[in-house]
Write an enzyme that holds these catalytic residues in place. Sequence first.
Site, mmCIF file in Angstrom:
data_model
loop_
_atom_site.group_PDB
_atom_site.id
_atom_site.type_symbol
_atom_site.label_atom_id
_atom_site.label_comp_id
_atom_site.label_asym_id
_atom_site.label_seq_id
_atom_site.Cartn_x
_atom_site.Cartn_y
_atom_site.Cartn_z
ATOM 1 N N LEU A 86 0.829 -1.208 0.000
ATOM 2 C CA LEU A 86 0.000 0.000 0.000
ATOM 3 C C LEU A 86 0.866 1.262 0.000
ATOM 4 O O LEU A 86 0.389 2.330 -0.356
ATOM 5 C CB LEU A 86 -0.941 0.007 1.211
ATOM 6 C CG LEU A 86 -2.120 -0.975 1.135
ATOM 7 C CD1 LEU A 86 -2.887 -0.990 2.455
ATOM 8 C CD2 LEU A 86 -3.062 -0.630 -0.013
ATOM 9 N N HIS A 128 6.231 -9.948 4.894
ATOM 10 C CA HIS A 128 6.233 -8.609 4.292
ATOM 11 C C HIS A 128 5.954 -7.547 5.364
ATOM 12 O O HIS A 128 6.656 -6.534 5.437
ATOM 13 C CB HIS A 128 5.173 -8.571 3.174
ATOM 14 C CG HIS A 128 4.989 -7.234 2.532
ATOM 15 N ND1 HIS A 128 5.267 -7.010 1.194
ATOM 16 C CD2 HIS A 128 4.539 -6.048 3.024
ATOM 17 C CE1 HIS A 128 5.007 -5.732 0.920
ATOM 18 N NE2 HIS A 128 4.559 -5.133 2.012
ATOM 19 N N HIS A 161 8.299 -4.381 7.440
ATOM 20 C CA HIS A 161 7.969 -2.957 7.641
ATOM 21 C C HIS A 161 8.392 -2.486 9.033
ATOM 22 O O HIS A 161 8.796 -1.342 9.208
ATOM 23 C CB HIS A 161 6.463 -2.724 7.496
ATOM 24 C CG HIS A 161 6.003 -2.534 6.074
ATOM 25 N ND1 HIS A 161 6.446 -1.498 5.281
ATOM 26 C CD2 HIS A 161 5.132 -3.238 5.310
ATOM 27 C CE1 HIS A 161 5.851 -1.574 4.091
ATOM 28 N NE2 HIS A 161 5.055 -2.628 4.071
HETATM 29 NI NI NI Z 1 3.846 -3.234 2.485
#
Ligand code: NI
Length: 161
Positions: A88, A129, A133
Amino acid sequence: MEILLLGNELLRQKAEAVAEINEDIAKLAADMIEAMHEGKGVGLAGPQVGVMKRIFVMHAEGDIPRVFINPSIVGTSEEQVTYEEGCLSIPGMYTNVKRPGAVRVQAWNEKGRRFILDAEGLVARIIQHEYDHLEGILFIDRISEVKRNRISAKFEKHQRA
Ligand code: NI
């Protein structure tokens, strides 16, 4: 909630442990789930909304929305699999990334309950994933430099358009 995009320095910083799982954290998790759904994403991590805390949410197809607070990946399969990823924070960009096919993760949910999850397939992929972050790592860091530069350039062009 505003989702930060590639180029924002907060996406490159390490998030800090959540000290206490309270109502504020539960509210944050609920807001993040809403923002993830609005963005039609399958995962969202604190740093992506400017909250430098170790929390992420995910909602894989066919699964329920899940909240991970202070997660640790305590095991990974030797087998690596290639899967197309997007983010995103880098909208519109997708590329194949190789990662372990299965992981075991330990975390706390928004009610303060500790859990251990053995995940494979899409769920394992999203967990890795999103965990990245929290470390300031983006999926484009896990591909070749040539591909990374191509995606970054394409994304910048896309943002200016
Ligand atoms: Ni991401």
